[in-house]
Design a protein around this motif. Structure first.
Motif: not given
Length: 96
Positions: A1-4, A28-33, A44-47
Protein backbone atom coordinates in the motif's frame (compact mmCIF):
# COMPACT_ATOMS: atom_id res chain seq x y z
CA UNK A 1 0.00 0.00 0.00
CA UNK A 2 1.18 3.49 -0.66
CA UNK A 3 0.20 4.63 2.85
CA UNK A 4 2.39 3.86 5.84
CA UNK A 5 1.11 2.99 9.29
CA UNK A 6 3.68 2.64 12.07
CA UNK A 7 3.08 0.36 15.08
CA UNK A 8 1.78 3.16 17.31
CA UNK A 9 -0.58 4.31 14.56
CA UNK A 10 -1.89 0.77 14.19
CA UNK A 11 -2.32 0.41 17.94
CA UNK A 12 -4.37 3.60 17.92
CA UNK A 13 -6.97 2.21 15.51
CA UNK A 14 -7.35 -1.28 17.02
CA UNK A 15 -10.72 -1.84 18.67
CA UNK A 16 -10.87 -4.62 21.29
CA UNK A 17 -13.69 -7.14 21.47
CA UNK A 18 -14.74 -7.26 25.10
CA UNK A 19 -14.23 -10.57 26.86
CA UNK A 20 -11.70 -11.83 24.29
CA UNK A 21 -8.13 -11.21 23.17
CA UNK A 22 -9.43 -10.22 19.74
CA UNK A 23 -9.09 -6.78 18.18
CA UNK A 24 -10.17 -5.41 14.83
CA UNK A 25 -9.31 -2.34 12.79
CA UNK A 26 -10.89 -0.86 9.70
CA UNK A 27 -8.11 0.39 7.42
CA UNK A 28 -8.12 2.23 4.12
CA UNK A 29 -5.28 2.10 1.64
CA UNK A 30 -4.21 2.64 -1.92
CA UNK A 31 -2.66 -0.22 -3.87
CA UNK A 32 0.76 -0.14 -5.47
CA UNK A 33 1.73 -2.09 -8.58
CA UNK A 34 2.22 -5.79 -7.90
CA UNK A 35 2.15 -7.57 -11.26
CA UNK A 36 2.79 -10.97 -9.66
CA UNK A 37 -0.73 -10.80 -8.22
CA UNK A 38 -2.34 -8.67 -10.93
CA UNK A 39 -2.62 -5.63 -8.66
CA UNK A 40 -2.40 -2.20 -10.26
CA UNK A 41 -1.52 1.00 -8.46
CA UNK A 42 -4.12 3.51 -7.41
CA UNK A 43 -7.06 1.34 -6.36
CA UNK A 44 -8.61 2.39 -3.05
CA UNK A 45 -9.32 -0.56 -0.77
CA UNK A 46 -10.88 -1.06 2.64
CA UNK A 47 -9.43 -3.75 4.90
CA UNK A 48 -10.86 -5.35 8.01
CA UNK A 49 -7.89 -6.42 10.12
CA UNK A 50 -8.63 -9.26 12.53
CA UNK A 51 -6.01 -9.69 15.24
CA UNK A 52 -6.09 -12.69 17.55
CA UNK A 53 -3.37 -11.25 19.82
CA UNK A 54 -2.19 -14.80 20.41
CA UNK A 55 0.86 -16.80 19.50
CA UNK A 56 -0.21 -19.02 16.62
CA UNK A 57 2.19 -21.65 15.47
CA UNK A 58 2.16 -22.78 11.87
CA UNK A 59 4.41 -25.73 12.64
CA UNK A 60 2.64 -28.57 14.40
CA UNK A 61 4.70 -31.64 13.63
CA UNK A 62 5.17 -34.64 15.85
CA UNK A 63 3.20 -36.14 18.69
CA UNK A 64 4.64 -33.83 21.38
CA UNK A 65 3.74 -30.70 19.41
CA UNK A 66 0.26 -32.00 18.68
CA UNK A 67 -0.36 -32.85 22.32
CA UNK A 68 0.95 -29.54 23.65
CA UNK A 69 -0.66 -27.26 21.04
CA UNK A 70 -4.04 -28.88 20.36
CA UNK A 71 -5.83 -27.46 23.39
CA UNK A 72 -4.51 -23.87 23.13
CA UNK A 73 -5.33 -23.76 19.41
CA UNK A 74 -8.78 -25.26 20.00
CA UNK A 75 -9.45 -22.70 22.74
CA UNK A 76 -8.43 -19.87 20.43
CA UNK A 77 -10.59 -21.23 17.60
CA UNK A 78 -13.58 -21.50 19.94
CA UNK A 79 -13.05 -17.91 21.11
CA UNK A 80 -13.00 -16.67 17.52
CA UNK A 81 -15.98 -18.75 16.42
CA UNK A 82 -17.98 -17.89 19.51
CA UNK A 83 -17.61 -14.13 19.34
CA UNK A 84 -20.93 -12.60 18.34
CA UNK A 85 -19.30 -9.17 18.27
CA UNK A 86 -16.69 -10.39 15.78
CA UNK A 87 -19.44 -11.84 13.60
CA UNK A 88 -21.28 -8.50 13.77
CA UNK A 89 -18.15 -6.58 12.72
CA UNK A 90 -17.42 -8.95 9.82
CA UNK A 91 -21.01 -8.78 8.60
CA UNK A 92 -20.99 -4.98 8.84
CA UNK A 93 -17.75 -4.84 6.86
CA UNK A 94 -18.98 -7.21 4.14
CA UNK A 95 -22.27 -5.32 3.82
CA UNK A 96 -20.57 -1.94 3.30
Amino acid sequence: FSEYLDPSGLDAVLVPIEGTNLTTALLNGTTVDNPSFGVVAGQRVEILLLNTNADITTYVVGLNAIESLSQPLATMAAEIAGSEELVRRVRQFVAS
